[in-house]
Design a protein around this motif. Structure first.
Motif, PDB file in Angstrom:
ATOM      1  N   ILE A  13       1.696   7.428  -5.341  1.00  0.00           N
ATOM      2  CA  ILE A  13       0.872   6.625  -6.249  1.00  0.00           C
ATOM      3  C   ILE A  13       0.328   5.395  -5.541  1.00  0.00           C
ATOM      4  O   ILE A  13      -0.864   5.072  -5.641  1.00  0.00           O
ATOM      5  CB  ILE A  13       1.687   6.228  -7.495  1.00  0.00           C
ATOM      6  N   ARG A  14       1.184   4.704  -4.812  1.00  0.00           N
ATOM      7  CA  ARG A  14       0.745   3.504  -4.100  1.00  0.00           C
ATOM      8  C   ARG A  14      -0.271   3.842  -3.023  1.00  0.00           C
ATOM      9  O   ARG A  14      -1.285   3.147  -2.865  1.00  0.00           O
ATOM     10  CB  ARG A  14       1.955   2.795  -3.495  1.00  0.00           C
ATOM     11  N   LEU A  15      -0.016   4.914  -2.286  1.00  0.00           N
ATOM     12  CA  LEU A  15      -0.942   5.306  -1.220  1.00  0.00           C
ATOM     13  C   LEU A  15      -2.295   5.709  -1.805  1.00  0.00           C
ATOM     14  O   LEU A  15      -3.348   5.269  -1.320  1.00  0.00           O
ATOM     15  CB  LEU A  15      -0.346   6.456  -0.413  1.00  0.00           C
ATOM     16  N   ARG A  16      -2.286   6.543  -2.839  1.00  0.00           N
ATOM     17  CA  ARG A  16      -3.548   6.986  -3.437  1.00  0.00           C
ATOM     18  C   ARG A  16      -4.332   5.803  -4.017  1.00  0.00           C
ATOM     19  O   ARG A  16      -5.555   5.708  -3.854  1.00  0.00           O
ATOM     20  CB  ARG A  16      -3.259   8.021  -4.520  1.00  0.00           C
ATOM     21  N   ALA A  17      -3.627   4.910  -4.704  1.00  0.00           N
ATOM     22  CA  ALA A  17      -4.303   3.753  -5.292  1.00  0.00           C
ATOM     23  C   ALA A  17      -4.904   2.861  -4.212  1.00  0.00           C
ATOM     24  O   ALA A  17      -6.040   2.375  -4.346  1.00  0.00           O
ATOM     25  CB  ALA A  17      -3.327   2.955  -6.153  1.00  0.00           C
ATOM     26  N   ALA A  18      -4.165   2.643  -3.121  1.00  0.00           N
ATOM     27  CA  ALA A  18      -4.676   1.792  -2.042  1.00  0.00           C
ATOM     28  C   ALA A  18      -5.888   2.424  -1.369  1.00  0.00           C
ATOM     29  O   ALA A  18      -6.871   1.744  -1.064  1.00  0.00           O
ATOM     30  CB  ALA A  18      -3.569   1.541  -1.016  1.00  0.00           C
ATOM     31  N   VAL A  19      -5.844   3.739  -1.139  1.00  0.00           N
ATOM     32  CA  VAL A  19      -6.964   4.427  -0.494  1.00  0.00           C
ATOM     33  C   VAL A  19      -8.199   4.395  -1.387  1.00  0.00           C
ATOM     34  O   VAL A  19      -9.321   4.126  -0.929  1.00  0.00           O
ATOM     35  CB  VAL A  19      -6.568   5.875  -0.137  1.00  0.00           C
ATOM     36  N   GLU A  20      -8.035   4.677  -2.675  1.00  0.00           N
ATOM     37  CA  GLU A  20      -9.179   4.667  -3.584  1.00  0.00           C
ATOM     38  C   GLU A  20      -9.767   3.266  -3.728  1.00  0.00           C
ATOM     39  O   GLU A  20     -10.994   3.104  -3.793  1.00  0.00           O
ATOM     40  CB  GLU A  20      -8.751   5.199  -4.948  1.00  0.00           C
ATOM     41  N   HIS A  48       1.925   4.254   4.834  1.00  0.00           N
ATOM     42  CA  HIS A  48       0.994   3.410   4.083  1.00  0.00           C
ATOM     43  C   HIS A  48       0.268   2.436   5.012  1.00  0.00           C
ATOM     44  O   HIS A  48      -0.971   2.313   4.979  1.00  0.00           O
ATOM     45  CB  HIS A  48       1.766   2.655   3.001  1.00  0.00           C
ATOM     46  N   GLU A  49       1.005   1.756   5.878  1.00  0.00           N
ATOM     47  CA  GLU A  49       0.388   0.769   6.760  1.00  0.00           C
ATOM     48  C   GLU A  49      -0.508   1.423   7.798  1.00  0.00           C
ATOM     49  O   GLU A  49      -1.587   0.914   8.130  1.00  0.00           O
ATOM     50  CB  GLU A  49       1.479  -0.070   7.429  1.00  0.00           C
ATOM     51  N   ASN A  50      -0.088   2.580   8.346  1.00  0.00           N
ATOM     52  CA  ASN A  50      -0.927   3.271   9.327  1.00  0.00           C
ATOM     53  C   ASN A  50      -2.207   3.802   8.692  1.00  0.00           C
ATOM     54  O   ASN A  50      -3.286   3.762   9.296  1.00  0.00           O
ATOM     55  CB  ASN A  50      -0.151   4.422   9.964  1.00  0.00           C
ATOM     56  N   GLU A  75      -4.598   0.901   8.179  1.00  0.00           N
ATOM     57  CA  GLU A  75      -5.161   0.472   9.460  1.00  0.00           C
ATOM     58  C   GLU A  75      -6.245   1.438   9.918  1.00  0.00           C
ATOM     59  O   GLU A  75      -7.320   1.025  10.398  1.00  0.00           O
ATOM     60  CB  GLU A  75      -4.044   0.387  10.507  1.00  0.00           C
ATOM     61  N   ALA A  76      -5.991   2.743   9.782  1.00  0.00           N
ATOM     62  CA  ALA A  76      -6.992   3.736  10.172  1.00  0.00           C
ATOM     63  C   ALA A  76      -8.236   3.643   9.283  1.00  0.00           C
ATOM     64  O   ALA A  76      -9.364   3.805   9.762  1.00  0.00           O
ATOM     65  CB  ALA A  76      -6.380   5.133  10.092  1.00  0.00           C
ATOM     66  N   LEU A  77      -8.056   3.394   7.999  1.00  0.00           N
ATOM     67  CA  LEU A  77      -9.204   3.230   7.110  1.00  0.00           C
ATOM     68  C   LEU A  77     -10.041   2.017   7.513  1.00  0.00           C
ATOM     69  O   LEU A  77     -11.279   2.070   7.505  1.00  0.00           O
ATOM     70  CB  LEU A  77      -8.730   3.075   5.668  1.00  0.00           C
ATOM     71  N   THR A  78      -9.385   0.936   7.860  1.00  0.00           N
ATOM     72  CA  THR A  78     -10.108  -0.265   8.288  1.00  0.00           C
ATOM     73  C   THR A  78     -10.929   0.011   9.539  1.00  0.00           C
ATOM     74  O   THR A  78     -12.098  -0.385   9.642  1.00  0.00           O
ATOM     75  CB  THR A  78      -9.123  -1.411   8.539  1.00  0.00           C
TER      76      THR A  78
END
Length: 372
Positions: free
Chosen positions: A249-256, A286-288, A291-294
């Motif tokens: 949930i946290r990962l999906r919310a952060a990515v979206e 989550h942190e990786n 970072e990759a998205l950034t």
């Protein structure tokens, strides 16, 4: 339309002045007065706001020009075409019909003015037709914009209503959950604690007279208290979501959220036993991923990013891939180095591939069953 009328009338007015005044040295000085009166009436016409007043002044202008042409100077009849066209614009829907009243005065004009009148009439009519067509298109576009604005307002209102319904539903769900927990505590834990207190109070009263009975009551109170504590644990366990759900949930919310802010199309998929991923591994993933998205948003010139989290037989794998320009040679910057250092804490590795877009893979060994 107002600008066209003023400009057209001004040009014809100056043309009439040149033809009727300067071309004849014996021209009457009163001619200047009649021309100025014509100018004043037209200025009032264009200053007036109500449509009936405008139509009345336009009709009065036509009558004034006819009188001046009949009793003052026939050259003043050349002012008829723009005045007739202006009057026709209030009444006629199709501009081609305006040519009839404009051409009608030619039957009564002297031969010396026919050519001049035809020139003024044709000049005014074509300008009138072009501007009328432009105004029709402009009005249609304004109507379309107004309809689009109303649709946008309606959609915005519906969106606000939907958001309000969603918030109300979420709040109602929270209230129902609180009510369920409160009822469960009252029915189970509250009764257990109350029963334990009654048993201990009875043991205190009978301690002096019947020690064995008091001990039995205390043991019973201890058992009831243990059962209450166990109920508390079960309630808290039911309320707390599993680790794998929190991680996803946290990962999906952060990515979206990141995709919405950076205009990137983001997708998140998972496969395998998510329960095998430890809290530390979720933190690293989550942190990786962030970072990759950034890096994808800053350097890859990408429009879409795909995130995969897979649990294999012996490893936990997280891949962030984009459709950007990629790189033939991977140069490790602070971002990649930080990801490697972060992953090394869990005995994992990070690899990067720029052959097709850019992909960053985090690979960590699965924790043994029973180990954190």
């Amino acid at each position: 339309m107002e600008v066209w009328t003023v400009g057209n009338k001004t040009i014809v007015w100056l043309y009439v002045i040149a033809l009727a005044y300067f071309a004849r040295p014996q021209a009457s000085k009163l001619l200047v007065l009649y021309l100025l009166l014509y100018l004043i009436v037209n200025l009032i016409l264009h200053i007036a706001k109500p449509a009936p007043v405008k139509q009345g002044l336009a009709a009065a202008t036509v009558a004034y020009v006819l009188l001046c042409g009949a009793y003052v100077r026939p050259e003043l009849l050349l002012l008829l075409p723009p005045s007739l066209l202006e009057l026709a614009s209030f009444r006629l829907r199709r501009h081609r019909f305006a040519l009839v009243p404009v051409a009608a005065p030619m039957l009564f004009l002297p031969a010396s003015l026919l050519l001049h009148y035809a020139f003024v009439a044709v000049f005014g009519f074509f300008n009138y037709a072009i501007v009328r067509r432009y105004m029709i298109r402009t009005n249609a576009q304004e109507d379309e914009l107004e309809r689009a604005r109303r649709r946008q307002q309606e959609l915005g209102r519906r969106l606000n209503d939907s958001a309000g319904f969603a918030q109300a539903g979420e709040y109602l769900a929270k209230l129902e959950e609180r009510n369920r927990v409160a009822q469960e505590i009252h029915d189970g834990i509250g009764h257990a604690i109350t029963g334990g207190l009654i048993q201990m109070e009875a043991a205190r009263l009978t301690l002096g007279r019947d020690p064995e009975g008091a001990e039995a009551l205390l043991n019973n109170a201890i058992a009831i208290s243990k059962e209450g504590i166990e109920q508390i644990r079960r309630t808290l366990k039911d309320l707390k979501p599993p680790v794998e759900q929190l991680g996803l949930i946290r990962l999906r919310a952060a990515v979206e959220t990141f995709g919405g802010k950076s205009d990137l199309l983001t997708t998140v998929v998972h496969e395998g036993d998510m329960e095998a991923i430890t809290p530390l591994q979720w933190k690293i993933i989550h942190e990786n991923v962030m970072e990759a998205l950034t890096n994808a948003a800053k350097y890859a010139n990408a429009s879409a990013v795909h995130v995969e989290v897979r649990v294999l037989n012996r490893f936990v794998k997280a891949v962030v891939s984009d459709n950007g320009q990629g790189a033939d040679k991977i140069v490790k910057g602070m971002g990649l180095v930080g990801m490697e250092e972060r992953t090394a804490v869990a005995n994992g590795t990070v690899t990067a591939d720029g052959s097709r877009g850019f992909a960053v893979t985090t690979l960590m060994p699965r924790a043994a069953p029973g180990r954190p």
